[in-house]
Design a protein around this motif. Sequence first.
Motif, PDB file in Angstrom:
ATOM      1  N   GLU A 194      40.971  38.496  14.768  1.00 24.49           N
ATOM      2  CA  GLU A 194      40.771  37.112  14.337  1.00 24.49           C
ATOM      3  C   GLU A 194      40.320  36.224  15.500  1.00 24.49           C
ATOM      4  O   GLU A 194      39.475  35.337  15.329  1.00 24.49           O
ATOM      5  CB  GLU A 194      42.069  36.578  13.729  1.00 24.49           C
ATOM      6  N   LEU A 195      40.861  36.466  16.693  1.00 25.66           N
ATOM      7  CA  LEU A 195      40.449  35.699  17.865  1.00 25.66           C
ATOM      8  C   LEU A 195      38.994  35.968  18.234  1.00 25.66           C
ATOM      9  O   LEU A 195      38.253  35.053  18.604  1.00 25.66           O
ATOM     10  CB  LEU A 195      41.358  36.032  19.058  1.00 25.66           C
ATOM     11  N   VAL A 196      38.585  37.228  18.114  1.00 22.85           N
ATOM     12  CA  VAL A 196      37.204  37.579  18.451  1.00 22.85           C
ATOM     13  C   VAL A 196      36.239  36.896  17.491  1.00 22.85           C
ATOM     14  O   VAL A 196      35.202  36.356  17.903  1.00 22.85           O
ATOM     15  CB  VAL A 196      36.997  39.108  18.437  1.00 22.85           C
ATOM     16  N   TYR A 197      36.551  36.898  16.195  1.00 23.96           N
ATOM     17  CA  TYR A 197      35.693  36.210  15.224  1.00 23.96           C
ATOM     18  C   TYR A 197      35.556  34.726  15.574  1.00 23.96           C
ATOM     19  O   TYR A 197      34.500  34.134  15.383  1.00 23.96           O
ATOM     20  CB  TYR A 197      36.256  36.351  13.813  1.00 23.96           C
ATOM     21  N   LYS A 198      36.612  34.158  16.117  1.00 26.43           N
ATOM     22  CA  LYS A 198      36.622  32.719  16.402  1.00 26.43           C
ATOM     23  C   LYS A 198      35.935  32.378  17.723  1.00 26.43           C
ATOM     24  O   LYS A 198      35.237  31.364  17.832  1.00 26.43           O
ATOM     25  CB  LYS A 198      38.071  32.225  16.419  1.00 26.43           C
ATOM     26  N   TYR A 199      36.109  33.239  18.742  1.00 26.30           N
ATOM     27  CA  TYR A 199      35.697  32.859  20.096  1.00 26.30           C
ATOM     28  C   TYR A 199      34.591  33.736  20.706  1.00 26.30           C
ATOM     29  O   TYR A 199      34.244  33.526  21.872  1.00 26.30           O
ATOM     30  CB  TYR A 199      36.909  32.915  21.040  1.00 26.30           C
ATOM     31  N   HIS A 200      34.033  34.677  19.964  1.00 24.11           N
ATOM     32  CA  HIS A 200      33.151  35.663  20.602  1.00 24.11           C
ATOM     33  C   HIS A 200      31.895  35.063  21.227  1.00 24.11           C
ATOM     34  O   HIS A 200      31.311  35.657  22.141  1.00 24.11           O
ATOM     35  CB  HIS A 200      32.749  36.747  19.591  1.00 24.11           C
ATOM     36  N   SER A 225      29.585  40.251  18.110  1.00 24.70           N
ATOM     37  CA  SER A 225      28.539  39.374  18.632  1.00 24.70           C
ATOM     38  C   SER A 225      27.153  39.825  18.179  1.00 24.70           C
ATOM     39  O   SER A 225      26.311  39.003  17.799  1.00 24.70           O
ATOM     40  CB  SER A 225      28.611  39.359  20.166  1.00 24.70           C
ATOM     41  N   ILE A 226      26.907  41.128  18.171  1.00 24.45           N
ATOM     42  CA  ILE A 226      25.600  41.635  17.733  1.00 24.45           C
ATOM     43  C   ILE A 226      25.434  41.442  16.223  1.00 24.45           C
ATOM     44  O   ILE A 226      24.333  41.142  15.746  1.00 24.45           O
ATOM     45  CB  ILE A 226      25.422  43.112  18.129  1.00 24.45           C
ATOM     46  N   LYS A 259      37.107  40.086   4.970  1.00 22.57           N
ATOM     47  CA  LYS A 259      37.885  39.021   5.601  1.00 22.57           C
ATOM     48  C   LYS A 259      36.968  37.906   6.083  1.00 22.57           C
ATOM     49  O   LYS A 259      35.857  38.160   6.530  1.00 22.57           O
ATOM     50  CB  LYS A 259      38.665  39.596   6.789  1.00 22.57           C
ATOM     51  N   GLN A 260      37.435  36.696   5.959  1.00 18.38           N
ATOM     52  CA  GLN A 260      36.703  35.560   6.515  1.00 18.38           C
ATOM     53  C   GLN A 260      36.415  35.835   7.988  1.00 18.38           C
ATOM     54  O   GLN A 260      37.291  36.224   8.746  1.00 18.38           O
ATOM     55  CB  GLN A 260      37.548  34.294   6.382  1.00 18.38           C
ATOM     56  N   GLY A 261      35.166  35.654   8.381  1.00 17.21           N
ATOM     57  CA  GLY A 261      34.756  35.955   9.758  1.00 17.21           C
ATOM     58  C   GLY A 261      33.834  37.148   9.821  1.00 17.21           C
ATOM     59  O   GLY A 261      33.008  37.254  10.726  1.00 17.21           O
ATOM     60  N   GLY A 305      26.084  25.935  20.530  1.00 13.15           N
ATOM     61  CA  GLY A 305      25.533  27.078  19.808  1.00 13.15           C
ATOM     62  C   GLY A 305      26.375  27.446  18.615  1.00 13.15           C
ATOM     63  O   GLY A 305      25.858  27.834  17.572  1.00 13.15           O
ATOM     64  N   SER A 306      27.695  27.326  18.749  1.00 16.51           N
ATOM     65  CA  SER A 306      28.569  27.743  17.659  1.00 16.51           C
ATOM     66  C   SER A 306      28.378  26.880  16.426  1.00 16.51           C
ATOM     67  O   SER A 306      28.642  27.309  15.317  1.00 16.51           O
ATOM     68  CB  SER A 306      30.034  27.705  18.115  1.00 16.51           C
ATOM     69  N   LYS A 307      27.894  25.646  16.599  1.00 18.24           N
ATOM     70  CA  LYS A 307      27.717  24.762  15.458  1.00 18.24           C
ATOM     71  C   LYS A 307      26.512  25.162  14.600  1.00 18.24           C
ATOM     72  O   LYS A 307      26.400  24.743  13.460  1.00 18.24           O
ATOM     73  CB  LYS A 307      27.542  23.324  15.953  1.00 18.24           C
ATOM     74  N   LYS A 308      25.610  25.975  15.167  1.00 13.72           N
ATOM     75  CA  LYS A 308      24.410  26.349  14.446  1.00 13.72           C
ATOM     76  C   LYS A 308      24.616  27.576  13.572  1.00 13.72           C
ATOM     77  O   LYS A 308      23.751  27.956  12.805  1.00 13.72           O
ATOM     78  CB  LYS A 308      23.273  26.627  15.442  1.00 13.72           C
ATOM     79  N   ILE A 309      25.751  28.249  13.745  1.00 15.15           N
ATOM     80  CA  ILE A 309      25.986  29.494  13.022  1.00 15.15           C
ATOM     81  C   ILE A 309      26.025  29.232  11.526  1.00 15.15           C
ATOM     82  O   ILE A 309      26.642  28.288  11.052  1.00 15.15           O
ATOM     83  CB  ILE A 309      27.309  30.132  13.486  1.00 15.15           C
ATOM     84  N   ASN A 310      25.354  30.089  10.780  1.00 14.96           N
ATOM     85  CA  ASN A 310      25.228  29.919   9.340  1.00 14.96           C
ATOM     86  C   ASN A 310      26.484  30.407   8.627  1.00 14.96           C
ATOM     87  O   ASN A 310      26.590  31.573   8.265  1.00 14.96           O
ATOM     88  CB  ASN A 310      23.995  30.685   8.839  1.00 14.96           C
TER      89      ASN A 310
END
Length: 302
Positions: free
Chosen positions: A199-205, A245-246, A89-91, A4-9
């Motif tokens: 930063e971790l949440v942006y990466k792993y949420h 996430s939302i 910020k990126q993310g 799923g993470s690969k589909k994120i725009n």
Amino acid sequence: MSNGSKKINIVKAIDFERQYMSAVPPVFKSSRIPIQIYDIQETARFIQIPTPLHRPDYNFIVHLTNGHAKQQVDAAIKSISKHDILLVKQGNMTALKEVSADATGHVILFEDSILHHLLSKEKSIHLFSADAVIRLSAATSQWLTPLFGLLSNEMYSEKPDLDISYSLFQAALIKIIAANKTHHQTINRSSEVAFTFKELVYKYHIEHKSVSFYVDKLSVSVNYLNRCIQQTMGTAPKEWINKVSISQSQLLLQDFTRCISSVAFELNYDDPSYFGRLFKKVTRLTPSEYRASLMQNSSGEM
């Protein structure tokens, strides 16, 4: 849910040109250089406003010297006016909502590699732990304006000198940090934990929504993480994870060919009903109402 993470725009600078601009002005030229600067007056009229919500694969700063604009950053709409700095910020999820016809200033795009090269971790935390909008004094804004002009001249010269470009941008960043009211506050362990947590949440949420995952990553206790996030961000860790996430789901819901359940599953929500309740709690709209508002806005622009 790794697929799923690969589909994120995730939008790169070159994607922004292709997707959100009616034409590309001569000054707007993407390159592989990890810092780019654009004149707002020369580029804003080419951008199809409002832009869809997207997640840029870069950080950016907006410095307005005249006029006003509105930018969505995650779930909040930020208003910026003369002498303001907007930091994204990126993310972050973001969308340009409005730019006045008389807006002037600069937009600077830069990769994380540049940030780590030019600023210490403490200064980076100072820069991005502030509110997304920093209100500058007229004197500070007027100090930055010619500096960004010099940076633009250097970047668009026939053979730009990156050392000069980086030095100019570093001076601008340090000036912006110094103008921030919280600049003189000491960066303590609590601030570092909160910065790294975001930063971790942006990466792993997508894969990890439980607070325990981030507690393990940060090597802190649940109580300590709660205290750090409440003190620095005014919210609980779980609420921040939900908001990120939302915000991501709002991006995915822009694809009208997809059903709401598939968006919920892609973001690792096993129960679409729970996802719907959480979406409404964060945005005050159901996913269907949010999508209907997008369709209304789209039809209103035609």
